[in-house]
Design a protein around this motif. Structure first.
Motif, PDB file in Angstrom:
ATOM      1  N   ILE A   2       0.870  -1.171   0.000  1.00  0.00           N
ATOM      2  CA  ILE A   2       0.000   0.000   0.000  1.00  0.00           C
ATOM      3  C   ILE A   2       0.913   1.229   0.000  1.00  0.00           C
ATOM      4  O   ILE A   2       1.673   1.449   0.939  1.00  0.00           O
ATOM      5  N   VAL A   4       1.733   5.036   0.392  1.00  0.00           N
ATOM      6  CA  VAL A   4       1.163   6.117   1.201  1.00  0.00           C
ATOM      7  C   VAL A   4       1.930   7.414   0.986  1.00  0.00           C
ATOM      8  O   VAL A   4       3.164   7.411   0.920  1.00  0.00           O
ATOM      9  N   LEU A  21       5.333   3.553  10.051  1.00  0.00           N
ATOM     10  CA  LEU A  21       4.638   2.867   8.955  1.00  0.00           C
ATOM     11  C   LEU A  21       5.604   1.998   8.156  1.00  0.00           C
ATOM     12  O   LEU A  21       5.212   0.957   7.618  1.00  0.00           O
ATOM     13  N   ILE A  27       2.979  -1.759   3.973  1.00  0.00           N
ATOM     14  CA  ILE A  27       2.800  -0.323   3.777  1.00  0.00           C
ATOM     15  C   ILE A  27       4.150   0.317   3.454  1.00  0.00           C
ATOM     16  O   ILE A  27       5.149   0.057   4.116  1.00  0.00           O
ATOM     17  N   ALA A 108      -2.081   2.065  11.050  1.00  0.00           N
ATOM     18  CA  ALA A 108      -1.883   1.063   9.996  1.00  0.00           C
ATOM     19  C   ALA A 108      -3.200   0.375   9.647  1.00  0.00           C
ATOM     20  O   ALA A 108      -3.510   0.160   8.469  1.00  0.00           O
ATOM     21  N   ARG A 112      -5.131   0.487   5.981  1.00  0.00           N
ATOM     22  CA  ARG A 112      -5.573  -0.727   5.273  1.00  0.00           C
ATOM     23  C   ARG A 112      -7.064  -0.668   4.955  1.00  0.00           C
ATOM     24  O   ARG A 112      -7.504  -1.032   3.859  1.00  0.00           O
ATOM     25  N   HIS A 115      -7.730   1.876   2.263  1.00  0.00           N
ATOM     26  CA  HIS A 115      -7.210   1.355   0.989  1.00  0.00           C
ATOM     27  C   HIS A 115      -8.188   0.379   0.327  1.00  0.00           C
ATOM     28  O   HIS A 115      -8.294   0.340  -0.895  1.00  0.00           O
TER      29      HIS A 115
END
Length: 197
Positions: A2, A4, A21, A27, A108, A112, A115
């Motif tokens: 993911i 960010v 993170l 991530i 976190a 998620r 996302h």
């Protein structure tokens, strides 16, 4: 992974969040910016999956940035859990809203969830927003009060809003009444504390 993008004007906090993170296996922080007006270019360059925004930033505040990024997965991470801010964020399509004192695990988890298209709202912030209700101010009352908050005189406000000075005084008086304020200063403070300005 993911991807960010972090936007926060406080360097130490932004770096700490990025470091925390970075410990998550799924991530990756692909970009960091320190001002709201730098977010759009960073989004175009790095194509993040989730943008994590602070509200209070130089250039452009996080809520204004969110309004300019329709369709982008956005999570607000803020020290300012004002009810009006949460409502405005949700109206702008923001999917997550959590306080800066949340744990790294909660952040976190929120990233998620956002996302995958879900929502993640801090329960206390959501409850406060529901209890506070909508802003009692009309658009013109809010505009007049916002200009007054920046130090504009009645005459300046009248020119800026294309109104007469008498009409501006009426809007300011009405705002003070609705906010149960004795003067403009206390009306401005009350509106700011609720996130209505």
């Amino acid at each position: 992974m993911i991807k960010v993008l972090l936007a926060d004007d406080e360097h130490l906090i932004r770096r700490a969040i990025a470091t925390l993170l970075g410990l998550e296996p799924d991530i990756e922080v692909v970009a960091e910016v320190a001002a709201g007006d730098l977010v759009r270019a960073a989004v175009q360059e790095h194509r993040p999956d989730v943008v994590v925004l602070d509200i209070e930033m130089p250039g452009m505040d996080g809520l204004s940035v969110a309004e300019e990024l329709p369709g982008q997965a956005i999570l607000i991470l803020t020290s300012f859990g004002r009810p009006g801010y949460l409502r405005r964020a949700l109206a702008a399509g923001v999917r997550g809203f959590i306080p800066k004192d949340a744990s790294a695990e909660e952040l976190a988890t929120a990233i998620r969830k956002v996302h995958t298209g879900g929502r993640y709202l801090d329960p206390e912030m959501a409850a406060s927003a529901m209890m506070a209700g909508d802003s009692p101010l009309t658009g013109r009352e809010r505009d007049a009060l916002a200009l007054a908050a920046r130090g504009a005189s009645v005459g300046d406000i009248a020119v800026a809003l294309s109104l007469t000075e008498g009409t501006v005084r009426n809007y300011l008086s009405s705002a003070m009444t609705k906010l149960d304020a004795t003067n403009r200063i206390t009306a401005i403070r009350a509106a700011q504390e609720m996130g209505w300005l």
